[in-house]
Design a protein around this motif. Structure first.
Motif, short mmCIF file in Angstrom:
data_model
loop_
_atom_site.label_atom_id
_atom_site.label_comp_id
_atom_site.label_asym_id
_atom_site.label_seq_id
_atom_site.Cartn_x
_atom_site.Cartn_y
_atom_site.Cartn_z
N GLU A 137 39.64 40.40 -39.93
CA GLU A 137 38.67 40.41 -41.03
C GLU A 137 39.29 39.96 -42.34
O GLU A 137 38.59 39.73 -43.30
N ARG A 163 34.03 39.85 -48.11
CA ARG A 163 33.23 40.76 -47.30
C ARG A 163 31.74 40.56 -47.57
O ARG A 163 30.92 40.61 -46.64
N LYS A 166 30.67 37.57 -45.66
CA LYS A 166 30.55 37.89 -44.24
C LYS A 166 29.23 38.61 -43.97
O LYS A 166 28.55 38.34 -42.97
N MET A 167 28.84 39.51 -44.85
CA MET A 167 27.61 40.27 -44.67
C MET A 167 26.38 39.37 -44.85
O MET A 167 25.37 39.54 -44.16
N ALA A 169 26.37 36.23 -44.07
CA ALA A 169 26.34 35.46 -42.83
C ALA A 169 25.77 36.27 -41.68
O ALA A 169 25.20 35.72 -40.74
N GLU A 170 25.89 37.61 -41.76
CA GLU A 170 25.34 38.48 -40.73
C GLU A 170 23.85 38.72 -40.93
O GLU A 170 23.22 39.43 -40.14
N GLY A 171 23.29 38.16 -42.00
CA GLY A 171 21.86 38.27 -42.24
C GLY A 171 21.44 39.55 -42.95
O GLY A 171 20.25 39.89 -42.94
N LYS A 172 22.38 40.25 -43.56
CA LYS A 172 22.04 41.51 -44.22
C LYS A 172 21.43 41.27 -45.60
O LYS A 172 21.85 40.37 -46.32
N GLN A 176 20.68 46.33 -47.84
CA GLN A 176 21.52 46.74 -46.71
C GLN A 176 23.00 46.68 -47.09
O GLN A 176 23.77 47.57 -46.72
N GLU A 180 25.50 49.93 -47.20
CA GLU A 180 26.70 49.95 -46.37
C GLU A 180 27.96 50.12 -47.20
O GLU A 180 28.90 50.81 -46.79
N ILE A 216 27.25 29.64 -40.99
CA ILE A 216 26.46 29.96 -39.80
C ILE A 216 26.29 28.76 -38.90
O ILE A 216 26.49 28.83 -37.68
N GLN A 219 29.45 27.96 -37.06
CA GLN A 219 29.76 28.87 -35.98
C GLN A 219 28.93 28.53 -34.72
O GLN A 219 29.37 28.78 -33.59
#
Length: 221
Positions: A137, A163, A166-167, A169-172, A176, A180, A216, A219
């Protein structure tokens, strides 16, 4: 009392405030260092690698905002959580400090309990992230074209900013992410604003579009 010994750097030119705050921190078993200027603060960071910094608005020879900028522009220290202390409750000053990279803002006079709660929240949120974060990470996310100007800027992002990327990219969602990380939605928005500035993008959805296009989609390819 704390089960772990955390190192806190207190940077302010007001010696009365520094003395009183240091006594409070020591009473809570924090290993505390003090500095009155930006230069002294950076030297202590180099020597002791503090876990958290409390920075006043006025330092000897300069201001607290300059110290935040110096800290956030150095990859060695840009991950350290910072609480900004102002002499007044000023929304413009607060916004400037948060945009520059402060993690929280308190206006004097404040209750001792408020400062301690802020410290514990920052330390609790960053402890795992800063000290025992999994190796995979800690690396930055590769962009589609490693030769782009964005790639160079991206590697200047701090750990907390990486970070956030990254979040995204995770769709958050912003809410959210705030839940978190244990911060306010405004703090997340300030992080996004600073990241967008470093990446050279602008517009309401520009950062999200940047992540979709350069992270995204890569990836998936």
């Amino acid at each position: 009392m704390n089960t772990a010994v955390y190192k806190i750097l207190l940077v302010d030119e007001d010696q009365v405030f520094v003395r009183q705050t240091r006594q409070l921190l020591v009473s809570q078993s924090y290993d505390t260092y003090t500095a009155a200027s930006e230069e002294e603060g950076i030297i202590i960071c180099q020597q002791h690698q503090p876990d958290l910094i409390i920075c006043g608005a006025h330092l000897r020879g300069t201001g607290g905002h300059h110290f935040i900028m110096a800290l956030r522009n150095d990859p060695a220290y840009d991950h350290i959580p910072l609480i900004f202390i102002s002499l007044r409750d000023n929304r413009q000053e607060m916004r400037m400090a948060m945009n520059l990279g402060a993690d929280d803002y308190l206006a004097r006079p404040f209750r001792k309990r408020d400062l301690l709660l802020s410290i514990r929240s920052r330390l609790g949120r960053f402890a795992k992230f800063n000290h025992v974060r999994p190796p995979e990470e800690t690396s930055t996310v590769s962009l589609a074209n490693p030769n782009t100007a964005q790639q160079t800027l991206y590697h200047r992002l701090g750990k907390a900013e990486n970070r956030i990327i990254k979040m995204i990219a995770e769709g958050k969602s912003t809410r959210q992410m705030a839940d978190e990380l244990g911060v306010s939605i405004r703090t997340i928005e300030n992080h996004r604003y600073r990241i967008a500035g470093k990446l050279g993008v602008s517009g309401r959805n520009a950062l999200t579009e940047f992540v979709i296009r350069n992270i995204i989609q890569q990836q998936k390819s």
